[in-house]
Each structure stands twice: as structure tokens, then as C-alpha cells.
Scaffold this active site. Structure first.
Site, PDB file in Angstrom:
ATOM      1  N   ARG A   1       0.799  -1.219   0.000  1.00  0.00           N
ATOM      2  CA  ARG A   1       0.000   0.000   0.000  1.00  0.00           C
ATOM      3  C   ARG A   1       0.839   1.279   0.000  1.00  0.00           C
ATOM      4  O   ARG A   1       0.683   2.131  -0.849  1.00  0.00           O
ATOM      5  CB  ARG A   1      -0.934   0.028   1.229  1.00  0.00           C
ATOM      6  CG  ARG A   1      -1.956  -1.068   1.292  1.00  0.00           C
ATOM      7  CD  ARG A   1      -3.029  -0.945   0.235  1.00  0.00           C
ATOM      8  NE  ARG A   1      -3.926   0.171   0.475  1.00  0.00           N
ATOM      9  CZ  ARG A   1      -4.956   0.151   1.289  1.00  0.00           C
ATOM     10  NH1 ARG A   1      -5.240  -0.929   1.989  1.00  0.00           N
ATOM     11  NH2 ARG A   1      -5.733   1.204   1.412  1.00  0.00           N
TER      12      ARG A   1
ATOM     13  N   HIS B   1      -7.478  -3.150  -7.667  1.00  0.00           N
ATOM     14  CA  HIS B   1      -7.230  -2.471  -6.381  1.00  0.00           C
ATOM     15  C   HIS B   1      -8.537  -2.308  -5.601  1.00  0.00           C
ATOM     16  O   HIS B   1      -9.139  -1.224  -5.600  1.00  0.00           O
ATOM     17  CB  HIS B   1      -6.586  -1.107  -6.632  1.00  0.00           C
ATOM     18  CG  HIS B   1      -5.928  -0.512  -5.423  1.00  0.00           C
ATOM     19  ND1 HIS B   1      -4.706  -0.928  -4.946  1.00  0.00           N
ATOM     20  CD2 HIS B   1      -6.335   0.467  -4.575  1.00  0.00           C
ATOM     21  CE1 HIS B   1      -4.375  -0.224  -3.883  1.00  0.00           C
ATOM     22  NE2 HIS B   1      -5.356   0.626  -3.627  1.00  0.00           N
TER      23      HIS B   1
ATOM     24  N   TYR C   1     -16.397  14.587 -12.970  1.00  0.00           N
ATOM     25  CA  TYR C   1     -16.234  15.802 -13.780  1.00  0.00           C
ATOM     26  C   TYR C   1     -14.913  15.832 -14.546  1.00  0.00           C
ATOM     27  O   TYR C   1     -14.818  16.506 -15.571  1.00  0.00           O
ATOM     28  CB  TYR C   1     -16.321  17.045 -12.898  1.00  0.00           C
ATOM     29  CG  TYR C   1     -17.648  17.202 -12.187  1.00  0.00           C
ATOM     30  CD1 TYR C   1     -18.838  17.303 -12.899  1.00  0.00           C
ATOM     31  CD2 TYR C   1     -17.703  17.245 -10.801  1.00  0.00           C
ATOM     32  CE1 TYR C   1     -20.055  17.443 -12.247  1.00  0.00           C
ATOM     33  CE2 TYR C   1     -18.909  17.389 -10.131  1.00  0.00           C
ATOM     34  CZ  TYR C   1     -20.082  17.484 -10.863  1.00  0.00           C
ATOM     35  OH  TYR C   1     -21.277  17.614 -10.219  1.00  0.00           O
TER      36      TYR C   1
END
Length: 745
Positions: free
Chosen positions: A29, A75, A119
Site C-alpha cells: 500500500r 485495487h 467531472y
């Protein structure tokens, strides 16, 4: 159903589980791999974009699509971490070489966050497509199953340069953290080339090529001499300053313009810097400031501080370096995953790991390419040979009943069942000996390949294949040739994506700021009953003495360089610098004492206020409502802390009165129930400020001390008691800790 109960120590289970969790966070990680300089989430995001075909020369795709696909395939740890990594990889003010080309609002250097993933759009940068992902089809790295074993993902990307140094890294794992500064791509490539040409090169020699960090925000590194030790050990502190220019302003004033900021200031640091500068002005440490404005835009940083004409510019800059984040520290801890383990590495170790990785990738790449060229050579030789006996081959094909019969003839010369036009053809067919691959290619060959130009192109292609085989074998057999291939790639990367250094590296002495010496003078402190405080000069006070004494609860002299001591009923002493109190005109309102001290008017009441200078000359007597008393040397309150305990109190007790002892000779304690006790001041012992004190008089029931009166030697003191005058000197003189005399109303 038979149950099996396993008894074990709880602490052992917790220890094992925590270690497993910690290693998962460390390896999978938080920390980057030294080979490609990427954390797993970054590697998976880039690989997924590659798989989706979102290349640098293709249209942008919605970030939400990328995030969702990455989470579903590779993931499964939440969309926020994936999108955050995608955002950071687009930000040129955080990364020395952005890996993702973002379209839309991906945040800015001042700390504003990116727009929602629905967006924004993104695609791979050219450098990522060409030098991170392009060779994945050549078996250059290992692939492993994804979390649900439905897909394959690369264990590492075949990055062709030390990305860990170019883009740096930041991450917090369990019990460890990494912090690697970004560097200049040109310098990193040169240092890598130098190592590959001389594996015994020292860190000092490497630093002739890579002089130090190159932050995307520019700035100036001021501790050049300490960099060698930092790059030797992999840990240390790099001191960075912003870049400051001097410009002429309006009306003959001077503008100090900040055009580059220290890298640690990226984010909310600019806002913090502006508020720190404003605080310096309010604290009167930077009175030369006329105005400050943030004129930064997409074109770059521009923070303008307008100064007075007579400002000492060098001293003012040093003030900013000392008191704000215009000079900051970047903590270096070059921790990365090496051979599956976290390891702190110096500059040479990182370059060595990357060079070894480049050698491995190059070896696997050219082994794959060689195998393909050898296969191509075999087929080309078969086709060329077939063109020479094309009439015989056509006769074999026409005379065969099926593909298998024709292939058997081509490979081993079996002619059983094949019809030939002549015995000579049959004899020649028995001599055919093509390989399996050649036979398949002949059977699949199209007739247009028999055109003369096509045959010439085939021969030319064969010659190119032979040349490639010789080149690939040379690369694989000779280390120097392989090194040269890697160096050529590094030169190509430099030419395409290199840029000049932004950060200047120098040795600069530590900033020394000299505060302006303030002329010490006596002034008047005034505070009204609402808690608004101010200071004025003594001449102003003398002209308005009557009004000043009538309108203000506390009035006394103090030094402008000293402190004011505020004693509260809770036994706390709060101090305030006189310089923090507004100095001005008599009719100015002043400032609430709560705003410039730790005193809280909602929870405390002020019992006594005086200057610290005055306290140092006298002793102070404390009296509480439960009749505890003590005398303390005023020097004990000469403290610099904003708040300290002035006295210790019993439970449910509070300070009633604090007075400076001067000419007082007698004390009269008055209780709520009308008891008066008169005794000598000398009976109250001197104690430390941390002591409770001694009992002044005996109280009965819920009675409390309501007031304390002081008497002077030879002076009659009269008080008003329920509308009647009471001469304190006529009260019976007793001993301390007595009950006292009841005085009727």
C-alpha cells in the site's frame, strides 16, 4: 457436529495479526518499489489505463471510468485512494515528471482539491506510454493473478529510468515512512549512465552529475555541503527557501515579490504563510508592511508584500525566513521496497537497483525479440526456398487430398496418395524437408507473394532479420553492448522530456534577524470595567487624569517593554506583554483583555492587576474566601509563561483579595455574618506561590470572608458598615486564627 477448540495466548494472536497487517500496508500500500518508483495503487492505475487504451494520442476518458475499472480489476481498497493517486500523478507542482495528462480541475498549488471524479478526465502522458508500459508485451516483467484471480497484473512496470528519484515519493506505513525529494530528469539520467559505465563510482562522483533535489516549485536549497551525507545515508534534512525579488512600487515604496515557494509549502502552506505575515504585522514585529496580496495565477506564484520606503530589506527578508515558512525543511528518508523488503537506501544504492533492473528488463526484452526473429528467419528461409521450387509445391498441393497429406510431403517427403504429373516430380518431392513452421507458412502463403517484387522484398526482409539476430545476440552476449542500449534509451528520454533545473543549490548562511531596539519608557495602563485595555503616554494621562480615574477600573504605570500581571479568583496568573496592548489616544476603545491573554472572563474574575516590574519590588498578600492567607515575594511572579498558578487553593475556595504590602501594619478580616478580626500583618507568614497558606480566622458554619481591610500606623481608618461608620482601630486587637468579634448592625 464435532467442534475443535484451540486454546492459545491472546497476545500471540494479536501480535501475529498486527504484524501481518503492518507488512500488508508496508509492502502492498504505502511504500514505492525501488525499481519503478511506484506504489501499488499508482502502478495498477497506470496499467489499467494502458489496458483501456487511454493513450496520450487518444481522447480523454472520464476519471470515474478509470477509477471504477481499476478498483474492480486490481485495487479493491476504495475509490478515494485510486482517485487521489490519479490526481497527484497529474499535478506538475508535486511531480517532477507528471505521468497522467489531466483535463479539468485537478487542484492547484494553493491547496484547493480536485473536482469530483465524475467531472474530470484523464489519459496517459507520452513518457508513461512509451517508457513505462510499451514493453509489457515482450515478457520483460512477471505477471501475477489479481485479487480474485480473474485478471493478471504486472508485479512492476518496466520503467526505463529511475522514476523513484525523478518523481520522489511520500508515504506513511506502519512504524515507518518514506520521504524522497524529486530530482531533475536530465541529471538522474546522467548519474545512471555514469554508474553503468563505472560500477565503482562513489556517491560524491555521482553528485557531479546529480547535484541535489530539483523541486517542481523551484526555490533555493541552502545547505549544499550537507547533501553528500544525506545522499550517502538516505536520511537528513534539506533546507529550502523561496525565491524573493525586489521591485519598485508606487510612491517610491518597495515591493518584495515571492516568485517561488519552498516545496513543503505546496498545499495550504501559502494561506498559512499569508496569515503568518499578517500576524507579524499585528504583533508589531513587521511594522514596515503596507500591504500584502496574493497575485498567483496559472502562470506561476506571485506574492507581493508592499513595504515602506525606509525598510531594511535584508533584515525584513531574514524575518520572513525565521518567522514564516518562506524557509522550510524537507525531511529526507529514502525508504523503498527492495527485493520485497523495506530498505533505506542512499543515492548510489537506488541507482544500482535501477541499473540492475534495467539490465534484467533489457535482457528479457531482447531474449523475447531474438526468439521472434529466429522464428521469423526460419519462416523467411522456408518461403525463399519454396519460391525456388514453387512449381513442385503447386504440383504437390494439387495432387494432395487434404492439408495433412500436403504438409507431410513438405516436411518429410511422404508422397503416398499424391498424384504427380511425372516421375521426376515425385522423386523431387521425396527430397523435400521443410520444418513444421515453414510448412505451415507455405500452406498459408498467398499467390501474390510470387510476384518478383514481393520475392525481392522477402529477401530484403530476410537480410534485415539476419542483421537483427546478430544485433540481439551481441546485446545479450556482451555487457558493454547492453549498457550502450540502455544509455541510448536514456539519451532519447533526455532529449524528449528533459527540462532545465528549477531549484538552485547553494551554501547560504543561516538567516539572522535583528529586532529593532525599542526605547524603554514609562506609560499608563488603563482598563475599564468591561475588560477593554489600552496604554497611553503619561502626559496624555495627566491631562485627562480625572476622567481616566473615573472611567477605568485599573489605572497604573508600567514600562512599554514589560509585562502586565492579571490575577484571577481561580488562583491563576495570566501575563500579557505591554507591546501587545494597543498604544494610542485617550478616547481609543482599546482591546478586550481576553483577546491578548489566556484570561477567560466567562470562567474567571479579575482580582488584581499590576505591572510585573512593580511586583518585583514588593511582597504580595493573598486572602481567600475560606480565610486562607499568605505573603509571597513578588519576584516569584517574574515569569515569561502566559499562564501559571499564582497560589494553591482548597476545594471550593477562591481568591478574594490580593494586595501589594507597603506601609500596611494591621489587617481586619470581615465575614458575611458580621464577624471582624483585627491582627497584625506580621502574623501572616511568607510562603512560596505554590503553597496554600495559613488560616486567617476561624469561620463557623457556611460563613466566608467578605472583605479585608488594611490599617496604617498612626492613621485612623473608618469604613461604612450598614450605613454606620465603623472605626477599625477601636476593634479588639487579637491573634490570627481567632474567631473575631461580632459587630451588630
Amino acid at each position: 457436529m464435532n467442534e475443535r477448540i484451540i486454546k492459545t495466548e491472546y497476545s500471540e494472536i494479536m501480535q501475529k495479526s498486527y504484524i501481518d497487517y503492518a507488512m500488508s500496508v508496508i509492502i502492498a500500500r504505502a511504500l514505492p518499489d525501488v525499481r519503478d518508483g511506484l506504489k501499488p495503487v499508482q502502478r495498477r492505475t497506470l496499467y489499467d489505463m494502458h489496458e483501456l487504451g487511454i493513450k496520450y494520442d487518444k481522447p480523454y476518458r472520464k476519471s470515474a471510468r478509470i477509477v471504477g475499472d481499476t478498483m474492480g480489476k486490481y485495487h479493491p481498497h476504495g475509490d478515494s485512494s485510486i482517485y487521489e493517486s490519479l490526481v497527484v500523478m497529474t499535478q506538475d507542482f508535486k511531480k517532477g515528471l507528471p505521468l497522467v495528462d489531466g483535463h479539468g480541475n485537478f487542484g492547484n498549488i494553493e491547496g484547493d482539491g480536485a473536482a469530483a471524479m465524475r467531472y474530470t478526465e484523464a489519459r496517459l502522458e507520452q513518457v508513461t506510454q512509451e517508457y513505462f508500459l510499451s514493453d509489457l508485451d515482450k515478457d520483460v516483467v512477471d505477471f501475477i493473478p489479481n485479487f480474485d484471480e480473474t485478471e493478471k497484473e504486472p508485479t512492476v512496470l518496466p520503467v526505463r529510468f529511475p522514476n523513484l528519484l525523478v518523481n520522489g515519493a511520500e508515504g506513511i506505513a506502519v512504524g515507518m515512512a518514506t520521504s524522497i525529494p524529486p530530482h531533475n530528469l536530465l541529471e538522474v539520467c546522467e548519474a545512471t549512465k555514469a554508474y553503468m559505465q563505472n560500477e565503482n563510482i562513489t556517491t560524491e562522483e555521482l553528485m557531479r552529475h546529480l547535484s541535489g533535489p530539483d523541486f517542481p516549485t523551484g526555490g533555493i536549497v541552502i545547505n549544499k555541503d550537507e547533501l553528500l551525507d544525506i545522499y550517502e545515508t538516505g536520511t537528513g534534512k534539506i533546507k529550502v527557501r523561496g525565491k524573493v525579488l525586489i521591485e519598485k512600487g508606487k510612491g517610491g515604496r518597495t515591493n518584495l515579490v515571492i516568485t517561488e515557494i519552498p516545496y513543503p509549502m505546496v498545499g495550504m502552506g501559502i494561506g498559512k504563510f499569508l496569515s503568518d505575515v499578517a500576524a507579524l504585522y499585528e504583533a508589531k514585529k513587521a511594522p514596515d508592511i503596507v500591504d500584502i496580496s496574493n497575485q498567483s495565477s496559472k502562470t506561476g506564484i506571485r506574492i507581493v508584500i508592499e513595504l515602506r520606503k525606509e525598510t531594511d530589506l535584508e533584515n525584513f527578508k531574514n524575518l520572513l525566513y525565521k518567522k514564516t515558512r518562506l524557509e522550510d525543511t524537507f525531511g529526507v528518508n529514502m525508504l523503498a521496497i527492495s527485493n520485497g523488503r523495506p530498505e533505506t537506501m542512499g543515492l548510489k544504492a537506488i541507482i544500482k537497483e535501477n541499473a540492475d533492473f534495467q539490465m534484467e528488463v533489457t535482457k528479457r526484452k531482447y531474449t523475447t525479440l531474438l526468439a521472434k526473429e529466429l522464428e521469423r528467419k526460419e519462416i523467411q528461409e522456408g518461403l525463399i526456398k519454396a519460391c525456388n521450387v514453387i512449381d513442385l509445391i503447386i504440383e504437390v498441393l494439387r495432387g494432395s487430398k487434404d492439408r495433412g497429406m500436403a504438409k507431410a510431403c513438405l516436411v518429410s517427403g511422404k508422397v503416398d496418395g499424391i498424384k504427380f504429373r511425372s516421375k521426376e516430380s515425385k522423386i523431387m518431392a521425396q527430397q523435400l524437408s521443410f520444418t513444421e513452421k515453414q510448412a505451415n507458412a507455405i500452406l498459408e502463403m498467398r499467390l501474390y507473394r510470387l510476384i518478383g517484387l514481393e520475392i525481392e522484398a522477402l529477401i530484403s526482409e530476410h537480410e534485415d532479420t539476419i542483421a537483427n539476430i546478430y544485433r540481439y545476440e551481441d546485446i545479450l552476449e556482451r555487457r558493454d553492448s547492453m549498457v550502450q542500449v540502455i544509455i541510448n534509451e536514456l539519451n532519447e528520454i533526455k532529449a524528449k522530456f528533459g527540462r532545465p533545473r528549477r531549484t538552485v543549490i547553494e551554501n547560504i548562511a543561516e538567516a539572522v534577524y535583528k529586532e529593532k531596539e525599542i526605547e524603554e519608557m514609562e506609560i499608563m495602563f488603563l482598563m475599564d470595567r468591561f475588560g477593554y485595555a489600552k496604554t497611553i503616554d503619561i502626559a496624555t494621562y495627566e491631562r485627562n487624569k480625572e476622567a481616566a480615574d473615573a472611567e477605568h477600573k485599573f489605572v497604573f504605570t508600567c514600562k512599554n517593554t514589560g509585562r502586565i500581571c492579571l490575577f484571577s479568583n481561580t488562583g491563576q496568573l495570566h501575563t500579557v506583554k505591554v507591546m501587545d496592548i494597543p498604544f494610542g489616544k485617550f478616547r481609543d476603545k482599546g482591546i478586550p483583555i481576553d483577546n491578548i491573554s489566556n484570561f477567560n472572563s466567562e470562567k474567571e474574575e479579575l482580582v488584581f492587576i499590576t505591572s510585573q516590574t512593580h511586583l518585583n519590588l514588593y511582597r504580595v498578600i493573598f486572602t481567600t474566601k475560606l480565610s486562607m492567607m499568605k505573603v509571597v515575594n513578588g519576584g516569584e511572579f517574574d515569569v515569561s509563561k502566559k499562564t501559571v498558578a499564582a497560589t494553591k487553593l482548597l476545594q471550593h475556595d477562591e481568591v478574594l483579595n490580593i494586595a501589594v504590602l507597603d506601609q500596611q501594619r494591621g489587617i481586619v478580616l470581615q465575614t458575611k455574618d458580621g464577624f471582624f478580626l483585627r491582627f497584625s500583618v506580621e502574623e501572616v507568614p511568607e510562603k512560596k506561590k505554590g503553597a496554600v497558606g495559613v488560616r486567617g480566622m476561624k469561620l463557623t458554619g457556611a460563613d466566608q470572608v467578605a472583605a479585608i481591610h488594611f490599617t496604617l500606623s498612626g492613621v485612623e481608618t473608618t469604613i461604612d458598615y450598614h450605613g454606620k461608620p465603623l472605626e477599625l482601630g477601636k476593634l479588639k486587637l487579637s491573634r490570627r486564627d481567632s474567631k473575631g468579634t461580632k459587630v451588630r448592625k
